[in-house]
Enzyme design. Structure first.
Site, mmCIF file in Angstrom:
data_model
loop_
_atom_site.group_PDB
_atom_site.id
_atom_site.type_symbol
_atom_site.label_atom_id
_atom_site.label_comp_id
_atom_site.label_asym_id
_atom_site.label_seq_id
_atom_site.Cartn_x
_atom_site.Cartn_y
_atom_site.Cartn_z
ATOM 1 C CD GLU A 1 -34.890 -0.127 5.516
ATOM 2 O OE1 GLU A 1 -34.529 -0.389 4.360
ATOM 3 O OE2 GLU A 1 -34.852 0.997 6.028
ATOM 4 C CG ASP A 2 -38.782 -1.570 0.446
ATOM 5 O OD1 ASP A 2 -39.737 -0.794 0.517
ATOM 6 O OD2 ASP A 2 -37.697 -1.295 -0.074
#
Lengths: 1131, 331
Positions: free
Chosen positions: A752-753
């Site tokens: 998630e980044d």
């Protein structure tokens, strides 16, 4: 336009067919443009126009003040001036000041407004020069500001950053920007559809009045609607009231073709049925429809007079009426009717309300002018009332009006308006909020971005897409990327790089030129001539100027004059063939931008001009003067054929050439390298994030004492620059660092980044930032001769040591610079007298019980004291400001973002030896998960990495300018030349196993911004803590050490799961459990085991319930609703 | 040089790194000391005061990597750990100044020092080096006319690491020579100053390891690469040969008199794999790397010679193994 038809010999002209050569370094025109016009030049120009020209006009328009008590008394303003900035130090003593002093001392950067007046004192006529009537807040870098025309060295001496754009105000130490306001243009006919009916609307605006007039279709008949009238007026009646009494004349004005006649028939009939034939009858009719005025003036006039007056001054107020000759106004009204008739049969004739040609941008100057005029009128009115009051009294000294001129009224009015942003002008029924904003100094770009912001007047809550969506006419004027997300999406916009907003220029020379160019006065012509198909109506700023039989010639003459510099460069002229009109505009607030003129398929700007520009012997103004470049506004742009690049030039139609395509983007979007390779929302996200990036805010950042300031310890210029970066000086005041990024997955902490950071990089200073906060206090003096005081550090009575809270205090009671401050330590040991209002009785011993009001430090992490400032503010009170500093090292959870809308938080910090490394021993500073790419489609980021890597090897900056920049092919070849893989993918070894990784890793430098959201400012947890007094529930929010809420949705989950005891615990026990006494007999709340209603304690039992529930019962009881509880035995 | 064809290798395909089909990885092999002792070789290619390149041949990657990791993070060195600031009126913040000073590499043999115990209050001659930095910027009295350069106008407008002064504790002066203690480089810019700015600092350097902070790492970097191996699968000549040559680092591919390309020295190749760009010669080469031939490159920060750093790393590994064995034996 126009010229193209001339070239009959184009076939013989071989030169036309040759491809147009590209002009080398054409972009250099952009910096040259920005030198003269600049990014905030519109603000400054508009303010300069206000303080140098318009203020004089306003004073002249209200030049005389009379009084009723003495017919001989008068005041006449002869002239008005705005001076240079100064500060009032004590009574009548002023000293010149600098903006930075005002910032530090919480003062207002303002200049005196002085007037020359002539007035009557007693029986004498007195002339007084330089009389102070108020103070004008000064815009930084305006003509009267001390910073204008100063060299960098001089600016440094004034503690000012040379790159600071100016264009804002300093009010009581706060930097305030008056945002550009977007609105519908005034005095223009707008045809629109309202609830299925076509209407033509004109908002007239003059110095005195602002009214709206509508022509609408009602039951198949045309009527005139106006706020001042209680009912709609049939259009024929309106014409008759204006003195166009014969039906034939009315029809001739509107048009005599069959459809028009047919449509107008009922209106004329109507008029006959009402038996209105003469002007007087019509005026009587209108007079009967007048709205009753609330207060009646003494001399009551007949309704006919009132109606005539209304027609002359209120309805279509901007069309001037002299001696009640309504002919021009009647023509104007006829055109309105004609527009409605046209639009009924042809939907295309309905105007687009969002079209930018019909929008005007209001700047600081015009907003301040409105405010000043209002205040000046009030100032004069107050003078008049004091004169009325005082003159009748017999006095020793004659009445001297100068003594009653209070400058506070105007000063405070202006200061308050700018500092609150509430623009209330009763005269125009204008009430606007949020006109000004505090200049965001988070980063240099956020400040610059704020200066180009355009605020729309549209309501944010309405759910319509029209005003929010990207309008084609925004091209080149407003940045297509830079808009916030969420409720104000599309309503708040930003100017593009080359946009200029016009300031008003005089109409007189233009109308003279028009007359010379064959425009005939409309007053001499009848309806048939005006409506002749070969004749074009000519409008100047929405007013009828006349008619022209040769509109093409008119336009050609105007453009020629403009290119020769004989009329203002910002006058625009364009035809509308459907309406058979030519519009000339010279009003302020139009959007325009410069274009290279193309003639005969050749751009007039030649390579030799650019060479001259390079050598510095040619300036942007010279291009304008020589007629090589001209400004086009949105409307004229629509009448031109503009080529984006030289190759697009079509010799037969092209009239203009774009200077540089990247200028369609604004300041914030200009930071993105290769934005044309990105998915468009990503550029929008970056525009929002660039404003949160920390770095440098100006060369004077170390001299500032802001409430909050974020700085990077080692900011860097991006490896991949853009032209815009250089033009906005972002490379000199950067906000970010070039991180060597490896695009690969690592551990599981990068989903998630999330980003993986290298510990060694952090140790060596990557992402290190300084956070400055300031606290301040003033030492007030009270009306009873007492004042606040500061005491030195207190000592423990037993040990004689300074108590812990006062450890960092100097002997003067103010914390010493360089000291470390911990939570709850005192910064300033201030005390306040107990009574501030009652005067202290003389002779009594000084009261000793001063109250402690120390300024304390709050925060879980300690700070250092950077500096202490002791000064005085505008109330002459001591002002003490303390600047606190924290140095922060990146930690897990800190937010970083590249310049492509790819934000992420730190997921893990890894030791250098665990990081992967390549053949050359390079360890990445940061690992980014490749899953960030496919769905985001930020190809620009991959190209930035590649170009950055090649730039490192070559020792140069690559350019990622929009619609241009270094080509991927060249960049790849450069990489290959230096022994790198041309894809930018290298062999990496795992730092943990030591074996080569199975995939080639895409790696290189990417410019990363550290965003202001840091874990340290957000982390929060609580076990027990403060509760709200009323409800006894835990307080809300981190700043109040609040509880963590179990919200409705979480509650739903627990209900769904059936965890009733957990629910009970979370919602009651952990919150506001209360043991209430309830009387089982009557079911009401009892007070402490005694039921007042039953006068017994027999049935009272304690019941656990939320305190809020008990509170509800009591509140209901207070409203005469008695809630009763039925009790049952529990277990 | 041993024959390379027998060696285990990784294949560098166009889009991935792949083990040779008959290679199951070295973890699969059974460890035999005899075999290791026979095949293991160290070959020093280049050695000077700050840099060393050497080959470790016939060793498992776990070992090679362990040496690399130890050199980066566990071989100790001295660095400034504490800065006592008596006065700092320069524009640089106290914390930033201290951080900058910490990163200055120091000349001091860490083997002659001990780790400072955490609870020790007093610094001793065995665990601490003390420096001071006392600089004051003033207007240059004898400034040349018409010069606007800051170096002419002011004195001490730049503070360099050479201005640090060593203060021996105890009998340090007799143990260490003046020349052996101090910053490695004298020209590291610490701060810039203007008249009125003053620094008065006491700097305390202790022994530490890179794991705690990168400033204690004795190497600028220590890393290795695998020996590249390039084979031509068919004859390449003419224009293709020059193209092939241009795809590799200089010196890797030689062209004979008959215009035929041959692999001259694969060691020089950077493994850029740019051959795969050209379809016509793509099939002519097989790129691979030898899996047990590590080309180490150690760049010392300056306090210790790179060869010593490596030996220290080996010692640390030995000690670690020893302590593990001791622990196991006590079970």
């Amino acid at each position: 336009m126009g010229e193209i038809n001339k070239h009959s010999d184009w076939d013989n002209n071989k030169g036309l067919r040759e491809p147009v050569k590209t002009l080398e370094e054409k972009w250099k025109l952009v910096p040259s443009f920005l030198q003269v016009k600049g990014l905030v030049k519109q603000h400054i120009d508009s303010f300069n126009y206000f303080i140098n020209v318009e203020i004089k006009k306003i004073v002249q328009a209200n030049e005389k003040v009379f009084c009723e008590a003495d017919p001989l008394f008068y005041i006449k303003y002869l002239n008005a001036y705005v001076g240079t900035p100064d500060l009032e130090e004590g009574y009548n003593v002023t000293k010149p000041t600098t903006p930075h002093e005002c910032r530090l001392r919480d003062m207002t950067y303002s200049a005196p407004i002085t007037v020359d007046i002539e007035y009557i004192r007693g029986n004498q006529r007195v002339i007084k020069n330089k009389q102070l009537i108020g103070r004008m807040p000064l815009m930084l870098r305006s003509s009267n500001c001390v910073l204008t025309n100063k060299s960098d060295f001089e600016l440094a001496q004034l503690n000012e950053c040379p790159h600071d754009p100016g264009g804002y105000f300093i009010i009581r130490g706060q930097e305030k920007v008056i945002l550009i306001q977007e609105q519908q243009s005034r005095n223009r006919m707008i045809v629109d559809e309202f609830k299925g009916a076509i209407q033509c609307q004109v908002t007239s605006s003059t110095h005195e009045k602002k009214t709206r007039t509508n022509v609408i279709v009602k039951n198949g008949k045309y009527v005139l609607r106006h706020n001042a009238l209680s009912d709609d007026i049939p259009i024929a009646v309106a014409f008759k009231a204006m003195g166009i009494c014969s039906d034939q004349e009315i029809m001739q004005l509107i048009g005599t073709d069959d459809t028009t006649m047919k449509k107008m028939g009922p209106c004329i009939m109507d008029c006959h049925n009402m038996k209105i034939f003469t002007q007087n009858q019509a005026l009587t009719y209108i007079g009967s429809k007048l709205k009753a005025k609330r207060y009646q003036t003494g001399n009551s006039r007949t309704p006919v007079d009132e109606a005539r007056d209304l027609l002359a001054t209120t309805i279509l107020a901007h069309v001037a009426v002299e001696n009640f000759n309504f002919y021009v106004k009647a023509i104007y009204l006829a055109i309105m009717v004609k527009r409605v008739i046209d639009a009924e049969s042809n939907k295309a004739a309905i105007d687009d309300p969002d079209y930018y040609g019909n929008k005007r941008l209001e700047l600081a100057g015009s907003l301040l002018a409105l405010m000043f005029e209002d205040l000046f009128k009030r100032f004069n009115w107050e003078l008049k009332t004091t004169a009325d009051k005082i003159i009748p009294k017999v006095k020793a000294a004659p009445f001297d009006v100068v003594k009653h001129m209070r400058p506070d009224l105007i000063s405070n009015g202006l200061f308050a308006a700018i500092s609150t942003g509430n623009w209330t002008i009763k005269r125009f029924k204008m009430e606007r909020h949020g006109v000004t904003q505090v200049l965001s100094r988070l980063s240099y770009i956020s400040a610059l971005g704020m200066m180009t912001r355009v605020n729309s007047q549209f309501e944010k809550t309405r759910k319509v897409s029209g005003p929010r969506s990207l309008q084609p006419s925004q091209w080149g004027m407003l940045c297509p990327s830079d808009t916030p997300e969420g409720e104000s999406c599309g309503l708040v916009k930003n100017l593009a790089l080359m946009t200029h907003i016009t300031t008003e220029c005089s109409e007189e020379p233009i109308s003279k030129l028009a007359c010379n160019a064959g425009v005939e006065d409309v007053r001499l012509l009848g309806g048939e001539e005006i409506n002749h198909p070969a004749v074009y109506m000519v409008f100047l700023n929405g007013n009828i100027l006349g008619v022209s039989r040769q509109y093409k010639r008119l336009i050609r003459v105007f453009r020629m004059f403009r290119r020769r510099g004989l009329i203002s460069a910002f006058v625009s002229i364009y035809p509308n063939h459907n309406q058979r009109t030519v519009y000339i505009c010279s009003d302020g607030g139009r959007l325009c931008r410069p274009y290279i003129i193309v003639e005969n398929g050749r751009p007039l700007v030649q390579q030799l001009h650019i060479n001259e520009l390079n050598r510095g012997i040619r300036k942007f103004q010279d291009f304008l003067n020589d007629g090589l470049i001209e400004y086009l506004d949105v409307n004229e742009e629509n009448d031109s054929h503009i080529a984006t690049v030289e190759a697009d030039i079509d010799p037969y139609v092209t009239t203009h050439l774009e200077i540089e395509p990247f200028t369609i983007l604004g300041v914030c979007a200009g930071l993105v390298p290769y934005p044309h390779h990105n998915q468009s929302p990503r550029n929008t996200y970056q525009c929002a994030m660039g404003k949160q990036a920390m770095g440098t805010i100006g060369y004077n950042q170390k001299n500032r004492i802001d409430t909050l300031m974020y700085n990077l310890v080692y900011p860097q210029c991006p490896m991949v620059k853009t032209r815009t970066i250089e033009l906005t000086n972002f490379d000199k005041l950067p906000a970010g660092q070039n991180a060597t990024v490896a695009v690969m997955s690592y551990s599981g902490y990068d989903i998630e980044d999330a980003l993986i950071l290298n510990r060694a990089s952090i140790d060596r200073g990557y992402g290190r930032c300084l956070v400055y906060k300031s606290s301040k206090t003033t030492m007030k003096r009270y009306s009873n001769q007492t004042s606040d005081r500061i005491l030195g550090p207190s000592r423990d009575a037993n040990t004689g040591k300074v108590i812990r809270a006062h450890e960092i205090l100097d002997t003067d009671g103010i914390a010493a610079p360089g000291e470390m401050v911990e939570n709850r330590q005192v910064l300033i040991n201030k005390q306040m007298p107990p009574a501030t209002l009652n005067p202290v009785v003389q002779g009594q011993p000084q009261q000793v019980d001063y109250k402690d009001v120390p300024v304390t430090y709050k925060g879980p992490v300690e700070s250092y004291i950077e500096k202490v400032m002791v000064s005085s503010n505008s109330e002459d009170a001591f002002l003490i400001k303390i600047l606190l500093r924290q140095t922060r090292v990146p930690e897990i959870g800190d937010k970083f973002s590249s310049r492509h809308g790819q934000k992420g938080v730190t997921g893990l910090i890894v030791q250098q030896e665990d990081m992967p490394f390549n053949d050359r021993g390079i360890c990445p500073d940061m690992i980014m998960n490749p899953h960030g790419f496919p769905s985001r489609m930020t190809v620009g980021k991959t190209i930035e990495l590649l170009a950055g890597k090649a730039g490192l090897m070559e020792g140069k900056f690559h350019y990622g300018t929009a619609f241009g920049g270094s080509k991927v092919r060249d960049v790849c070849n450069e990489l290959e030349k230096h022994g790198y893989n041309y894809h930018g993918k290298d062999i990496f070894y795992s730092g943990i196993t030591g074996e080569p990784l199975e995939a080639y890793i895409y790696s290189g430098p990417v410019y990363y911004q550290k965003l202001k959201h840091m874990v340290q400012d957000k982390m929060h947890a609580r076990a027990r803590g403060p509760r709200a007094v009323l409800t006894r529930q835990p307080t809300e929010g981190r700043s109040r050490d609040g509880g963590l809420r179990l919200g409705e949705m979480e509650r739903d989950c627990l209900i769904g799961y059936g965890a009733s005891m957990l629910l009970m615990e979370r919602l009651m026990l952990a919150s506001d459990a209360f043991s209430a006494h309830i009387c089982g007999a009557c079911g009401r709340l009892a007070s402490r085991a005694w039921c007042h209603a039953c006068r017994s304690s027999a049935a009272v039992s304690a019941v656990e319930m939320p305190y809020a529930c008990k509170l509800l019962f009591q509140e209901l009881a207070s409203m005469n609703i008695v809630p009763k509880l039925t009790l049952k035995k529990y277990c | 040089m041993p024959r390379l064809d027998k060696k285990p290798r990784v294949m560098l395909d166009e889009f991935r790194v792949k083990n040779a089909p008959d290679d199951y990885g070295m973890a699969d092999e059974k460890w035999s000391f005899k075999k290791f002792a026979k095949s293991f070789k160290i070959h020093i290619v280049r050695l000077d005061n700050t840099e060393m390149e050497f080959d470790l041949i016939g060793i498992q990657p776990a070992f090679a990597n362990a040496f690399r990791r130890l050199m980066l993070s566990e071989v100790p060195s001295m660095a400034i750990e504490k800065v006592m600031i008596r006065n700092n009126t320069s524009i640089i913040q106290d914390e930033v100044l201290a951080h900058r000073l910490g990163l200055i590499p120091l000349k001091a043999d860490p083997r002659l020092f001990e780790y400072k115990p955490e609870d020790a209050a007093e610094a001793t001659e065995f665990d601490t080096l003390e420096f001071s930095l006392k600089v004051k910027c003033t207007n240059n009295k004898s400034q040349p006319k018409d010069s606007y350069r800051p170096e002419d106008l002011f004195e001490n407008n730049c503070v360099y690491s050479s201005q640090m002064k060593w203060h021996p504790i105890g009998n340090q002066a007799s143990v260490h020579k003046e020349a052996d203690v101090g910053p490695v480089h004298g020209d590291i810019l610490i701060s810039k100053m203007r008249p009125g700015h003053e620094l008065d600092l006491q700097l305390i350097a202790v022994k530490g390891i890179g794991k705690d902070h990168a400033k204690f790492s004795p190497v600028a970097t220590a890393s290795y690469r695998l020996l590249p191996d390039i084979r031509l699968t068919r004859e390449v000549n003419g224009g293709e040969a020059t193209l092939l040559q241009s795809c590799f680092s200089p010196g890797v591919i030689a062209i004979d008199e008959d215009g035929c390309a041959r692999v001259a020295e694969p060691r020089y190749d950077t493994c850029s794999r740019n051959v795969y760009r050209y379809d016509e010669i793509k099939d002519a080469v097989e790129l691979s790397r030898i899996r047990d031939h590590f080309i180490f490159n150690v760049e010392s920060v300056g306090a210790m010679a790179p060869n010593i750093i490596f030996v220290e790393a080996v010692k640390i590994l030995r000690d670690k193994c020893k302590s593990l064995l001791d622990e196991l034996n006590t079970l």
